[in-house]
Design a protein around this motif. Structure first.
Motif, PDB file in Angstrom:
ATOM      1  N   ALA A  53      47.169  56.681  68.978  1.00  0.00           N
ATOM      2  CA  ALA A  53      48.338  56.215  68.216  1.00  0.00           C
ATOM      3  C   ALA A  53      49.545  57.101  68.475  1.00  0.00           C
ATOM      4  O   ALA A  53      49.417  58.237  68.922  1.00  0.00           O
ATOM      5  CB  ALA A  53      48.004  56.215  66.723  1.00  0.00           C
ATOM      6  N   GLU A  54      50.682  56.519  68.190  1.00  0.00           N
ATOM      7  CA  GLU A  54      51.921  57.269  68.257  1.00  0.00           C
ATOM      8  C   GLU A  54      52.429  57.489  66.844  1.00  0.00           C
ATOM      9  O   GLU A  54      52.054  56.765  65.919  1.00  0.00           O
ATOM     10  CB  GLU A  54      52.953  56.509  69.091  1.00  0.00           C
ATOM     11  CG  GLU A  54      52.560  56.366  70.542  1.00  0.00           C
ATOM     12  CD  GLU A  54      53.612  55.629  71.353  1.00  0.00           C
ATOM     13  OE1 GLU A  54      54.729  55.401  70.834  1.00  0.00           O
ATOM     14  OE2 GLU A  54      53.308  55.282  72.494  1.00  0.00           O
ATOM     15  N   SER A  55      53.260  58.464  66.681  1.00  0.00           N
ATOM     16  CA  SER A  55      53.827  58.769  65.376  1.00  0.00           C
ATOM     17  C   SER A  55      54.457  57.522  64.769  1.00  0.00           C
ATOM     18  O   SER A  55      55.225  56.823  65.425  1.00  0.00           O
ATOM     19  CB  SER A  55      54.872  59.871  65.530  1.00  0.00           C
ATOM     20  OG  SER A  55      55.454  60.170  64.296  1.00  0.00           O
ATOM     21  N   GLY A  56      54.069  57.217  63.530  1.00  0.00           N
ATOM     22  CA  GLY A  56      54.609  56.053  62.846  1.00  0.00           C
ATOM     23  C   GLY A  56      53.755  54.802  62.964  1.00  0.00           C
ATOM     24  O   GLY A  56      54.009  53.815  62.281  1.00  0.00           O
ATOM     25  N   ASP A  57      52.750  54.808  63.854  1.00  0.00           N
ATOM     26  CA  ASP A  57      51.842  53.665  63.959  1.00  0.00           C
ATOM     27  C   ASP A  57      51.017  53.532  62.688  1.00  0.00           C
ATOM     28  O   ASP A  57      50.969  54.450  61.870  1.00  0.00           O
ATOM     29  CB  ASP A  57      50.877  53.830  65.146  1.00  0.00           C
ATOM     30  CG  ASP A  57      51.523  53.531  66.488  1.00  0.00           C
ATOM     31  OD1 ASP A  57      52.681  53.061  66.502  1.00  0.00           O
ATOM     32  OD2 ASP A  57      50.869  53.767  67.514  1.00  0.00           O
ATOM     33  N   SER A  58      50.362  52.402  62.535  1.00  0.00           N
ATOM     34  CA  SER A  58      49.490  52.176  61.381  1.00  0.00           C
ATOM     35  C   SER A  58      48.049  52.018  61.832  1.00  0.00           C
ATOM     36  O   SER A  58      47.779  51.558  62.939  1.00  0.00           O
ATOM     37  CB  SER A  58      49.914  50.917  60.621  1.00  0.00           C
ATOM     38  OG  SER A  58      51.181  51.104  60.048  1.00  0.00           O
ATOM     39  N   CYS A  59      47.149  52.389  60.940  1.00  0.00           N
ATOM     40  CA  CYS A  59      45.721  52.320  61.211  1.00  0.00           C
ATOM     41  C   CYS A  59      45.030  51.673  60.014  1.00  0.00           C
ATOM     42  O   CYS A  59      45.245  52.095  58.877  1.00  0.00           O
ATOM     43  CB  CYS A  59      45.181  53.733  61.443  1.00  0.00           C
ATOM     44  SG  CYS A  59      43.400  53.812  61.612  1.00  0.00           S
ATOM     45  N   ILE A  60      44.211  50.645  60.274  1.00  0.00           N
ATOM     46  CA  ILE A  60      43.455  49.992  59.204  1.00  0.00           C
ATOM     47  C   ILE A  60      42.171  50.788  58.983  1.00  0.00           C
ATOM     48  O   ILE A  60      41.413  51.019  59.915  1.00  0.00           O
ATOM     49  CB  ILE A  60      43.124  48.534  59.572  1.00  0.00           C
ATOM     50  CG1 ILE A  60      44.409  47.732  59.745  1.00  0.00           C
ATOM     51  CG2 ILE A  60      42.226  47.909  58.515  1.00  0.00           C
ATOM     52  CD1 ILE A  60      44.200  46.334  60.286  1.00  0.00           C
ATOM     53  N   LEU A  61      41.960  51.209  57.744  1.00  0.00           N
ATOM     54  CA  LEU A  61      40.752  51.951  57.385  1.00  0.00           C
ATOM     55  C   LEU A  61      39.882  51.094  56.470  1.00  0.00           C
ATOM     56  O   LEU A  61      40.342  50.670  55.407  1.00  0.00           O
ATOM     57  CB  LEU A  61      41.096  53.244  56.644  1.00  0.00           C
ATOM     58  CG  LEU A  61      41.754  54.363  57.418  1.00  0.00           C
ATOM     59  CD1 LEU A  61      42.092  55.515  56.487  1.00  0.00           C
ATOM     60  CD2 LEU A  61      40.843  54.845  58.526  1.00  0.00           C
ATOM     61  N   PRO A  62      38.633  50.815  56.874  1.00  0.00           N
ATOM     62  CA  PRO A  62      37.744  50.093  55.962  1.00  0.00           C
ATOM     63  C   PRO A  62      37.495  50.943  54.723  1.00  0.00           C
ATOM     64  O   PRO A  62      37.164  52.122  54.820  1.00  0.00           O
ATOM     65  CB  PRO A  62      36.463  49.917  56.767  1.00  0.00           C
ATOM     66  CG  PRO A  62      36.840  50.173  58.189  1.00  0.00           C
ATOM     67  CD  PRO A  62      38.010  51.103  58.153  1.00  0.00           C
ATOM     68  N   ALA A  63      37.724  50.361  53.546  1.00  0.00           N
ATOM     69  CA  ALA A  63      37.583  51.099  52.286  1.00  0.00           C
ATOM     70  C   ALA A  63      36.362  50.580  51.534  1.00  0.00           C
ATOM     71  O   ALA A  63      36.094  49.384  51.569  1.00  0.00           O
ATOM     72  CB  ALA A  63      38.837  50.924  51.448  1.00  0.00           C
ATOM     73  N   PRO A  64      35.604  51.412  50.888  1.00  0.00           N
ATOM     74  CA  PRO A  64      35.905  52.805  50.564  1.00  0.00           C
ATOM     75  C   PRO A  64      35.689  53.717  51.778  1.00  0.00           C
ATOM     76  O   PRO A  64      34.868  53.439  52.635  1.00  0.00           O
ATOM     77  CB  PRO A  64      34.897  53.129  49.452  1.00  0.00           C
ATOM     78  CG  PRO A  64      33.756  52.205  49.682  1.00  0.00           C
ATOM     79  CD  PRO A  64      34.340  50.963  50.285  1.00  0.00           C
ATOM     80  N   TYR A  65      36.462  54.763  51.817  1.00  0.00           N
ATOM     81  CA  TYR A  65      36.370  55.745  52.897  1.00  0.00           C
ATOM     82  C   TYR A  65      36.574  57.142  52.322  1.00  0.00           C
ATOM     83  O   TYR A  65      37.022  57.322  51.202  1.00  0.00           O
ATOM     84  CB  TYR A  65      37.400  55.463  53.999  1.00  0.00           C
ATOM     85  CG  TYR A  65      38.812  55.303  53.504  1.00  0.00           C
ATOM     86  CD1 TYR A  65      39.607  56.400  53.242  1.00  0.00           C
ATOM     87  CD2 TYR A  65      39.353  54.040  53.300  1.00  0.00           C
ATOM     88  CE1 TYR A  65      40.899  56.255  52.784  1.00  0.00           C
ATOM     89  CE2 TYR A  65      40.652  53.877  52.847  1.00  0.00           C
ATOM     90  CZ  TYR A  65      41.414  54.986  52.592  1.00  0.00           C
ATOM     91  OH  TYR A  65      42.701  54.837  52.142  1.00  0.00           O
ATOM     92  N   TYR A  66      36.245  58.121  53.134  1.00  0.00           N
ATOM     93  CA  TYR A  66      36.428  59.522  52.786  1.00  0.00           C
ATOM     94  C   TYR A  66      37.926  59.781  52.660  1.00  0.00           C
ATOM     95  O   TYR A  66      38.686  59.564  53.605  1.00  0.00           O
ATOM     96  CB  TYR A  66      35.783  60.369  53.877  1.00  0.00           C
ATOM     97  CG  TYR A  66      35.863  61.854  53.709  1.00  0.00           C
ATOM     98  CD1 TYR A  66      35.498  62.474  52.522  1.00  0.00           C
ATOM     99  CD2 TYR A  66      36.272  62.653  54.762  1.00  0.00           C
ATOM    100  CE1 TYR A  66      35.554  63.845  52.386  1.00  0.00           C
ATOM    101  CE2 TYR A  66      36.322  64.031  54.640  1.00  0.00           C
ATOM    102  CZ  TYR A  66      35.970  64.617  53.450  1.00  0.00           C
ATOM    103  OH  TYR A  66      36.017  65.976  53.320  1.00  0.00           O
ATOM    104  N   THR A  67      38.383  60.220  51.514  1.00  0.00           N
ATOM    105  CA  THR A  67      39.822  60.334  51.241  1.00  0.00           C
ATOM    106  C   THR A  67      40.560  61.262  52.189  1.00  0.00           C
ATOM    107  O   THR A  67      41.766  61.086  52.393  1.00  0.00           O
ATOM    108  CB  THR A  67      40.074  60.773  49.797  1.00  0.00           C
ATOM    109  OG1 THR A  67      39.384  61.987  49.545  1.00  0.00           O
ATOM    110  CG2 THR A  67      39.621  59.714  48.821  1.00  0.00           C
ATOM    111  N   CYS A  68      39.883  62.207  52.770  1.00  0.00           N
ATOM    112  CA  CYS A  68      40.558  63.117  53.708  1.00  0.00           C
ATOM    113  C   CYS A  68      41.020  62.395  54.971  1.00  0.00           C
ATOM    114  O   CYS A  68      41.944  62.858  55.636  1.00  0.00           O
ATOM    115  CB  CYS A  68      39.653  64.283  54.071  1.00  0.00           C
ATOM    116  SG  CYS A  68      39.556  65.499  52.744  1.00  0.00           S
TER     117      CYS A  68
END
Length: 103
Positions: A53-68
């Motif tokens: 990724a580049e700065s400012g990109d978005s990433c989809i995280l399947p939740a629940p996930y480790y908050t860190c």
């Protein structure tokens, strides 16, 4: 920094046994040199953020996930995180990603 070779070979063998059906085991191989093993997934998630990724990109995280994950991706790699909330299938207790969770 791929990890200890003997460990990667063991992981490849386990993955083949666990995730590849007997029908495909003869034709499908997991190459240990293609695996990266670390002492924790936090480092690997950060590395993926830096590499893909580049700065400012978005990433989809399947939740629940480790908050860190959210903190590290946003603070270290400057990636916006978007949670996709999983639904738990009661009959199998599996977590399922649905189309509606991606909207």
């Amino acid at each position: 920094m791929k990890g200890i070779e003997k460990f990667r070979k063991t992981v490849a063998k386990y993955m083949l046994k666990r995730f590849v059906s007997n029908v495909h085991a003869e034709t499908f191989q997991i190459n240990p040199s293609n695996l990266i093993c670390s002492s924790g997934c936090d480092f690997l998630v950060n590395s993926l953020g830096w590499c893909l990724a580049e700065s400012g990109d978005s990433c989809i995280l399947p939740a629940p996930y480790y908050t860190c994950f959210e903190n590290n991706l946003s603070m270290v790699s400057n990636i916006n995180t978007v949670p996709a909330f999983l639904r738990q299938e009661q009959s199998t207790l599996s977590w399922i990603l649905t189309e509606s969770s991606l909207e």
